[in-house]
Design a protein around this motif. Structure first.
Motif, PDB file in Angstrom:
ATOM      1  N   GLU A  42       0.817  -1.218   0.000  1.00 46.94           N
ATOM      2  CA  GLU A  42       0.000   0.000   0.000  1.00 46.94           C
ATOM      3  C   GLU A  42       0.849   1.266   0.000  1.00 46.94           C
ATOM      4  O   GLU A  42       0.532   2.236  -0.714  1.00 46.94           O
ATOM      5  N   ILE A  43       1.931   1.285   0.802  1.00 43.89           N
ATOM      6  CA  ILE A  43       2.622   2.557   1.009  1.00 43.89           C
ATOM      7  C   ILE A  43       3.914   2.731   0.218  1.00 43.89           C
ATOM      8  O   ILE A  43       4.456   3.841   0.176  1.00 43.89           O
ATOM      9  N   TYR A  44       4.415   1.668  -0.464  1.00 51.21           N
ATOM     10  CA  TYR A  44       5.700   1.865  -1.128  1.00 51.21           C
ATOM     11  C   TYR A  44       5.649   2.927  -2.223  1.00 51.21           C
ATOM     12  O   TYR A  44       6.648   3.659  -2.419  1.00 51.21           O
ATOM     13  N   PRO A  45       4.528   3.107  -2.963  1.00 51.76           N
ATOM     14  CA  PRO A  45       4.526   4.209  -3.934  1.00 51.76           C
ATOM     15  C   PRO A  45       4.692   5.574  -3.273  1.00 51.76           C
ATOM     16  O   PRO A  45       5.354   6.464  -3.829  1.00 51.76           O
ATOM     17  N   SER A 169      10.037  -0.376  -4.552  1.00 51.55           N
ATOM     18  CA  SER A 169       9.986   0.751  -5.479  1.00 51.55           C
ATOM     19  C   SER A 169      10.762   0.467  -6.762  1.00 51.55           C
ATOM     20  O   SER A 169      10.448   1.007  -7.824  1.00 51.55           O
ATOM     21  N   LEU A 170      11.786  -0.369  -6.647  1.00 49.34           N
ATOM     22  CA  LEU A 170      12.589  -0.742  -7.808  1.00 49.34           C
ATOM     23  C   LEU A 170      12.160  -2.086  -8.397  1.00 49.34           C
ATOM     24  O   LEU A 170      12.842  -2.623  -9.265  1.00 49.34           O
ATOM     25  N   GLU A 171      11.024  -2.625  -7.882  1.00 46.10           N
ATOM     26  CA  GLU A 171      10.493  -3.918  -8.327  1.00 46.10           C
ATOM     27  C   GLU A 171      11.510  -5.043  -8.125  1.00 46.10           C
ATOM     28  O   GLU A 171      11.625  -5.972  -8.926  1.00 46.10           O
ATOM     29  N   LEU A 172      12.222  -4.941  -7.011  1.00 46.82           N
ATOM     30  CA  LEU A 172      13.182  -5.959  -6.611  1.00 46.82           C
ATOM     31  C   LEU A 172      12.576  -6.826  -5.516  1.00 46.82           C
ATOM     32  O   LEU A 172      11.597  -6.435  -4.877  1.00 46.82           O
ATOM     33  N   PRO A 173      13.131  -8.006  -5.245  1.00 41.89           N
ATOM     34  CA  PRO A 173      12.695  -8.765  -4.077  1.00 41.89           C
ATOM     35  C   PRO A 173      12.820  -7.913  -2.820  1.00 41.89           C
ATOM     36  O   PRO A 173      13.755  -7.123  -2.680  1.00 41.89           O
ATOM     37  N   GLU A 174      11.879  -8.074  -1.891  1.00 46.92           N
ATOM     38  CA  GLU A 174      11.820  -7.210  -0.715  1.00 46.92           C
ATOM     39  C   GLU A 174      13.124  -7.183   0.087  1.00 46.92           C
ATOM     40  O   GLU A 174      13.459  -6.167   0.693  1.00 46.92           O
ATOM     41  N   GLU A 175      13.838  -8.301   0.111  1.00 45.51           N
ATOM     42  CA  GLU A 175      15.042  -8.372   0.939  1.00 45.51           C
ATOM     43  C   GLU A 175      16.304  -7.945   0.194  1.00 45.51           C
ATOM     44  O   GLU A 175      17.419  -8.098   0.729  1.00 45.51           O
ATOM     45  N   ALA A 176      16.182  -7.392  -0.996  1.00 48.64           N
ATOM     46  CA  ALA A 176      17.364  -7.074  -1.804  1.00 48.64           C
ATOM     47  C   ALA A 176      18.328  -6.140  -1.080  1.00 48.64           C
ATOM     48  O   ALA A 176      19.545  -6.365  -1.072  1.00 48.64           O
ATOM     49  N   SER A 262      21.137   2.180  -6.057  1.00 47.21           N
ATOM     50  CA  SER A 262      19.903   2.321  -6.840  1.00 47.21           C
ATOM     51  C   SER A 262      20.151   2.867  -8.234  1.00 47.21           C
ATOM     52  O   SER A 262      19.195   3.216  -8.940  1.00 47.21           O
ATOM     53  N   GLY A 263      21.406   2.958  -8.626  1.00 45.68           N
ATOM     54  CA  GLY A 263      21.704   3.432  -9.970  1.00 45.68           C
ATOM     55  C   GLY A 263      21.215   4.846 -10.226  1.00 45.68           C
ATOM     56  O   GLY A 263      20.830   5.191 -11.337  1.00 45.68           O
ATOM     57  N   PRO A 302      25.214  -0.726  -8.865  1.00 44.91           N
ATOM     58  CA  PRO A 302      23.754  -0.679  -8.966  1.00 44.91           C
ATOM     59  C   PRO A 302      23.155  -2.081  -9.012  1.00 44.91           C
ATOM     60  O   PRO A 302      23.752  -3.010  -9.577  1.00 44.91           O
ATOM     61  N   LEU A 303      21.969  -2.214  -8.433  1.00 47.29           N
ATOM     62  CA  LEU A 303      21.233  -3.472  -8.532  1.00 47.29           C
ATOM     63  C   LEU A 303      20.547  -3.484  -9.893  1.00 47.29           C
ATOM     64  O   LEU A 303      19.359  -3.201 -10.033  1.00 47.29           O
ATOM     65  N   ALA A 304      21.353  -3.799 -10.902  1.00 47.54           N
ATOM     66  CA  ALA A 304      20.930  -3.635 -12.289  1.00 47.54           C
ATOM     67  C   ALA A 304      19.827  -4.599 -12.695  1.00 47.54           C
ATOM     68  O   ALA A 304      19.208  -4.426 -13.749  1.00 47.54           O
ATOM     69  N   GLN A 305      19.547  -5.608 -11.854  1.00 45.94           N
ATOM     70  CA  GLN A 305      18.469  -6.544 -12.183  1.00 45.94           C
ATOM     71  C   GLN A 305      17.095  -5.929 -11.945  1.00 45.94           C
ATOM     72  O   GLN A 305      16.066  -6.551 -12.270  1.00 45.94           O
ATOM     73  N   SER A 306      17.039  -4.718 -11.438  1.00 44.42           N
ATOM     74  CA  SER A 306      15.765  -4.035 -11.208  1.00 44.42           C
ATOM     75  C   SER A 306      15.045  -3.765 -12.522  1.00 44.42           C
ATOM     76  O   SER A 306      15.597  -3.112 -13.417  1.00 44.42           O
ATOM     77  N   PRO A 307      13.794  -4.231 -12.680  1.00 52.00           N
ATOM     78  CA  PRO A 307      13.033  -3.908 -13.883  1.00 52.00           C
ATOM     79  C   PRO A 307      12.841  -2.405 -14.075  1.00 52.00           C
ATOM     80  O   PRO A 307      12.786  -1.923 -15.207  1.00 52.00           O
TER      81      PRO A 307
END
Length: 364
Positions: A42-45, A169-176, A262-263, A302-307
Motif C-alpha cells: 500500500e505505502i511503497y509508492p 519501489s525498484l520492483e526488486l525482491p523485498e530483501e534485496a 539504486s543506480g 547498482p542493482l541492475a536486475q531491477s526492472p
C-alpha cells in the motif's frame, strides 16, 4: 525482581520554536504499515515518490514510546556530562587513520569555513550497532543494554522496513537491500549522539550562522530522532528550508550509498545545520542518530536486475569495475570530511573534493 534502570540527569529541551520559518512540508510515513506485506504494497509508492521528490521523510509508529524517546535523549548526554575531557581522550575515535567515527569526536575537529579557519563546535560519541565492539567509559557502560535495545529498534523497526519499501519501489525482491544491511555484521552502522554547542557571535558571523555546511550522508539511510531545537535545513528547489519538529517522529533521508546501489534512482539528500531560531538561543542542540550502512564487504554497484532501472536507465558515478566497497567508501569519506581543503566549484556556493575518484560536493 525487576531490574532497576541506572540513573542519569534529565535532558529538558526548550519548547519548539514559535518563529515563522520557511518549513518544508515533508511526507509522513506510517512505519506500522511497513510491518506487513499488505501494508508495504500500500505505502511503497508514497515512499518512492517522497524520496525522489524530497529525499527526506518523517516516520511515525516505529514502536518507541515518548517516554522511551525521552530516556534515550537523557542517555545521549551522558558521555558529554559525566566523562572528563581527559578521560574522553582514551575513547577518541581514530577518524583519520581508521576512517570511522566509533568513539568520541571532540569539538573543533572539522573545518566549517576554510578562509577564516573556523572549526565546528560539535561533540560526538558514536557506538557501533554491536555495542560491545569496543570499550566505553565506565559511566556509560551501565546504559549499554538500553542502547543495544535502541540499536535493534532502529535496525529492525525503521531501517529494514524502509529498505524493503525502497526495494519494492525498484520492483526488486523485498530483501534485496536488507540482505546488504545485516545486524552486527562486519560494518559501521552506528548510533551517534551529537551535541551542538552554542557558538560565539564572532564565529556565527564568520560562517553566516552555518554550524555544519550542506552535505550528503555517507551511508544508505540516516535516521534522525526529531527534537525541538531547530537547525536542520534541507535544500529544496535551490532554497534552504527548515525541517519542523514532530514529537516522537524520526526524520529519514537517503545518502550516497543508496544513490550508488539504486543506480541514481534515489539521490542523496543535501542538508545542513544552522544556528537555532532566535527564541531557542543560546541552547545547546542534542541529536540522536542511527546511520545505516551496508556491510563493509558490499561492493557499491547498482542493482541492475531491477526492472525499473532497466526501463529508466542507470546513472553511474563510476564504472562497475571501479566501484568501491562500503568499507573503502566510508573510510575515504570519513578521513577527508572536514579535514581537507576544498576547491571552489563552477557552481555558485559549492565546494568540491575528490574521494575515490568521485566528486563530492559541499554547499555553503
Amino acid at each position: 525482581m525487576p531490574s532497576i534502570s541506572p540513573q542519569c540527569a534529565r535532558y529538558v529541551p526548550p519548547p519548539p520554536t514559535s518563529e515563522n520559518l520557511d518549513f518544508i512540508d515533508l511526507p509522513v510515513i506510517d512505519l506500522a504499515k511497513a510491518q506487513t506485506p499488505e501494508g508495504r504494497a500500500e505505502i511503497y509508492p508514497q515512499v518512492r515518490d517522497a524520496f525522489q521528490t524530497y529525499g527526506f521523510v518523517y516516520g511515525i509508529n516505529h514502536g518507541y514510546t515518548p517516554a522511551q524517546r525521552d530516556r534515550i535523549f537523557d542517555i545521549s548526554d551522558v558521555p558529554f556530562t559525566t566523562v572528563s575531557p581527559e578521560e574522553l581522550k582514551d575513547y577518541a575515535a581514530d577518524i583519520e587513520k581508521a576512517g570511522h567515527y566509533q568513539g568520541y569526536k571532540s569539538r573543533r575537529f572539522w573545518k566549517i569555513d576554510s578562509e577564516s579557519a573556523t572549526a565546528d563546535q560539535i561533540e560526538m560519541y558514536s557506538i557501533n550497532m554491536d555495542v560491545n565492539k569496543r570499550e566505553h567509559p565506565p559511566t556509560l557502560q551501565p546504559f549499554l543494554p538500553e542502547i543495544d535495545a535502541f540499536a535493534q529498534l532502529n535496525h529492525f523497526n525503521i531501517l529494514h522496513p524502509i529498505l524493503r519499501l525502497l526495494a519494492l519501489s525498484l520492483e526488486l525482491p523485498e530483501e534485496a537491500f536488507v540482505d546488504l544491511h545485516k545486524f552486527r555484521a562486519a560494518g559501521q552502522t552506528a548510533i551517534s549522539f551529537m551535541k551542538y554547542h552554542a557558538r560565539s557571535i564572532e564565529e556565527e558571523e564568520k560562517t553566516k550562522d552555518v554550524w555544519m555546511k550542506g552535505h550528503t550522508d555517507i551511508g544508505s539511510i540516516s535516521i534522525l530522532w526529531s527534537q525541538p531545537v531547530g537547525g536542520l535545513q534541507v535544500m529544496s528547489e535551490g532554497k534552504w528550508k527548515w525541517v519542523r519538529h514532530i514529537d516522537n517522529a524520526v526524520v529519514i533521508d537517503t545518502g550516497d550509498t543508496m544513490e550508488f546501489l539504486s543506480g541514481g534512482f534515489f539521490k542523496p539528500t543535501v542538508h545542513r545545520v544552522v544556528q537555532p531560531p532566535r527564541d531557542q538561543r543560546p541552547t545547546n542542540r542534542l541529536g540522536v542518530f542511527y546511520f545505516g550502512m551496508p556491510d563493509d564487504s558490499v561492493r557499491l554497484v547498482p542493482l541492475a536486475q531491477s526492472p525499473v532501472l532497466e526501463r529508466v536507465g542507470i546513472e553511474r558515478r563510476f564504472e562497475d569495475a571501479d566501484a568501491p566497497t562500503m568499507d573503502a567508501w566510508r573510510t575515504a569519506r570519513t578521513r577527508s570530511y572536514g579535514l581537507v581543503d576544498l576547491k571552489k566549484s563552477e557552481e555558485k556556493g559549492v565546494e568540491e573534493e575528490i574521494v575515490t575518484g568521485i566528486v563530492v560536493k559541499h554547499y555553503n
